[in-house]
Design an enzyme around this catalytic site. Structure first.
Site, mmCIF file in Angstrom:
data_model
loop_
_atom_site.group_PDB
_atom_site.id
_atom_site.type_symbol
_atom_site.label_atom_id
_atom_site.label_comp_id
_atom_site.label_asym_id
_atom_site.label_seq_id
_atom_site.Cartn_x
_atom_site.Cartn_y
_atom_site.Cartn_z
ATOM 1 N N TYR A 159 2.395 10.698 -4.259
ATOM 2 C CA TYR A 159 2.721 10.182 -5.576
ATOM 3 C C TYR A 159 1.997 8.852 -5.790
ATOM 4 C CZ TYR A 159 4.901 7.579 -9.222
ATOM 5 O OH TYR A 159 5.073 6.823 -10.338
ATOM 6 N N GLU A 238 12.109 1.195 -6.504
ATOM 7 C CA GLU A 238 12.433 2.066 -7.645
ATOM 8 C C GLU A 238 12.717 3.497 -7.207
ATOM 9 O OE1 GLU A 238 9.268 2.061 -10.500
ATOM 10 O OE2 GLU A 238 9.926 3.982 -11.304
ATOM 11 N N ARG A 285 15.841 1.132 -15.928
ATOM 12 C CA ARG A 285 14.456 1.439 -16.296
ATOM 13 C C ARG A 285 14.320 2.399 -17.470
ATOM 14 N NH1 ARG A 285 9.949 0.788 -14.563
ATOM 15 N NH2 ARG A 285 9.547 2.974 -14.070
ATOM 16 N N TRP A 405 9.926 15.769 -6.958
ATOM 17 C CA TRP A 405 8.603 15.165 -7.180
ATOM 18 C C TRP A 405 8.786 13.786 -7.734
ATOM 19 C CZ3 TRP A 405 5.742 13.119 -11.224
ATOM 20 C CH2 TRP A 405 4.462 12.693 -10.824
#
Ligand code: KDG
Ligand code: MG
Length: 405
Positions: A159, A238, A285, A405
């Protein structure tokens, strides 16, 4: 004043964007972003078939009423498609209101809490050295905060880092089916501490360092990661584990003082409520495009302020410059704003299609003084770039199990 027409555009100047244009009978129009990466046409259909006909003839100035009408009136509340559709309309209505008042959006929200909006840039590298060099070059450009993502040795694609070294990590041309990628938590743990240890050594103590785990870890692995990275003083970690079971974050909290950020996939204040009021996170977020527009973001920010949670809006390249403009207004106003993700202004075509005068300098963004959102959409410039079907990747463990993912 009445809404005369609403147009919905899906264009792909390098990546897909869904843009809403609300046109009034006076000719004043407003723009909104309703992009849901990989599911774009679902929002287009939702808007065209189920929303637009209900809004023609209504007063565009009744933003709160239209928001509640679309939210409560649909019976089927929340969810990414519904909330992106509401967001697209809501942003456009705020844009219209600002144009009518001849005021930039941040003024209508309550004025400036700060002069500039702190941005965090991305450094995505093939190796630890490469990642740190890229971070250094962002720092040289004036950024005070950088997110570090590094390829995991032994995995083809990680990622944030494309094996084929293209600019960014998702839409690359027209992919007929979702690409599949591998994940190994063990391999990731073999790399991650060294990345931040080296980064602190080489980049110094001042720069804010961030990292996105993209929900790959279990709660107890997340706790382990938090403890491992604590000495390197991250600004935030995060999406350390999946967002659905929010008790996960409490478990992580019990083990580490690393600041936690979550919420880019959240669609409403209800998704954030427990996390905020239990103080399980430090940064929320949510994005204007995915959480129901400016009306909803304003409410989330105010609610978060009661619990010392700061806002840190999502700013990936699948949020259009209209959303970016909305975020810069919100962040200029929000007293409990923390930081804004920033991946650059987009390619030439994106900049031509979506024009604005937001200045980015020394790692800060300066809000536009133009009325409304201060961003325009050039329909003709968008025409040569029609929507292309494209998907986010799907992740699998090395034994073939589908993973986050
Ligand atoms: O559409 C999903 C992307 O926006 C997401 O993968 C990007 O996690 C992301 C981030 O923090 O920018
Ligand atoms: Mg993220």
């Amino acid at each position: 004043m009445k809404i005369r027409d609403i147009k919905v555009f899906a264009c792909c100047p390098g990546r897909n964007f869904v843009t809403v244009k609300v046109i009034t009978d006076t000719g004043v129009y407003g723009l909104g972003d309703a992009t849901v990466n990989g599911r774009e046409m679902a929002v287009v259909a939702y808007l065209e078939e189920h929303v637009v006909p209900c809004l023609i003839g209504r007063d565009p100035q009744a933003i709160e009423d239209i928001w509640q009408y679309l939210y409560k009136g649909a019976y089927w509340r929340r969810g990414p498609i519904t909330m992106a559709a509401i967001a697209g309309i809501d942003m456009a209505l705020w844009d219209i209101k600002g144009k009518l008042a001849d005021m930039p959006l941040y003024q209508m929200l309550g004025g400036k809490s700060r002069t500039g909006v702190t941005l965090y840039a991305h450094a995505n590298g093939e190796t630890i050295g490469d990642t740190i060099n890229k971070a250094q070059s962002q720092i040289n450009q004036g950024f005070k905060a950088v997110r570090l993502q590094c390829a995991v040795p032994g995995l083809e694609v990680t990622y944030g880092v494309l094996g084929d070294k293209k600019d960014y990590y998702e839409l690359q041309g027209n992919r007929p089916l979702p690409p599949e990628e591998q994940w190994s938590t063990a391999k990731y743990f073999n790399m991650i501490e060294e990345l931040f240890c080296e980064a602190r050594k080489q980049l110094g103590p001042e720069v804010k360092l961030l990292h996105d785990v993209h929900s790959r870890l279990t709660p107890i692995e997340s706790a382990r990661l938090g403890k491992l990275l604590e000495p390197y003083n991250l600004f935030f970690l995060e999406d350390v584990c999946i967002a659905e079971n929010q008790d996960n974050l409490q478990l992580v909290r019990q083990h580490t003082t690393i600041p936690l950020a979550i919420g880019e996939t959240y669609n409403s204040i209800w998704d954030c409520k427990e996390l905020i009021q239990n103080q399980s996170i430090d940064f929320i977020r949510t994005a204007a495009t995915h959480a129901g527009g400016i009306t909803a973001m304003r409410r989330i920010a105010d609610f978060a302020s009661l619990f010392n949670v700061q806002t840190a809006p999502h700013g990936a390249p699948d949020l259009s410059p209209i959303c970016f403009a909305a975020h810069i207004h919100l962040n200029t106003w929000t007293h409990n704003f923390g930081i804004q993700e920033y991946v650059g202004p987009g390619n030439e075509q994106v900049q031509k299609i979506f024009s604005h005068d937001i200045e980015v300098k020394d790692g800060l963004a300066f809000v536009s003084e133009a009325p409304g959102l201060g961003v325009d959409f050039d329909e003709l410039a968008a025409e040569p770039y029609p929507y292309k079907r494209s998907y986010l990747p799907v992740s699998r463990l090395e034994d073939g199990t589908v993973w986050n993912w």
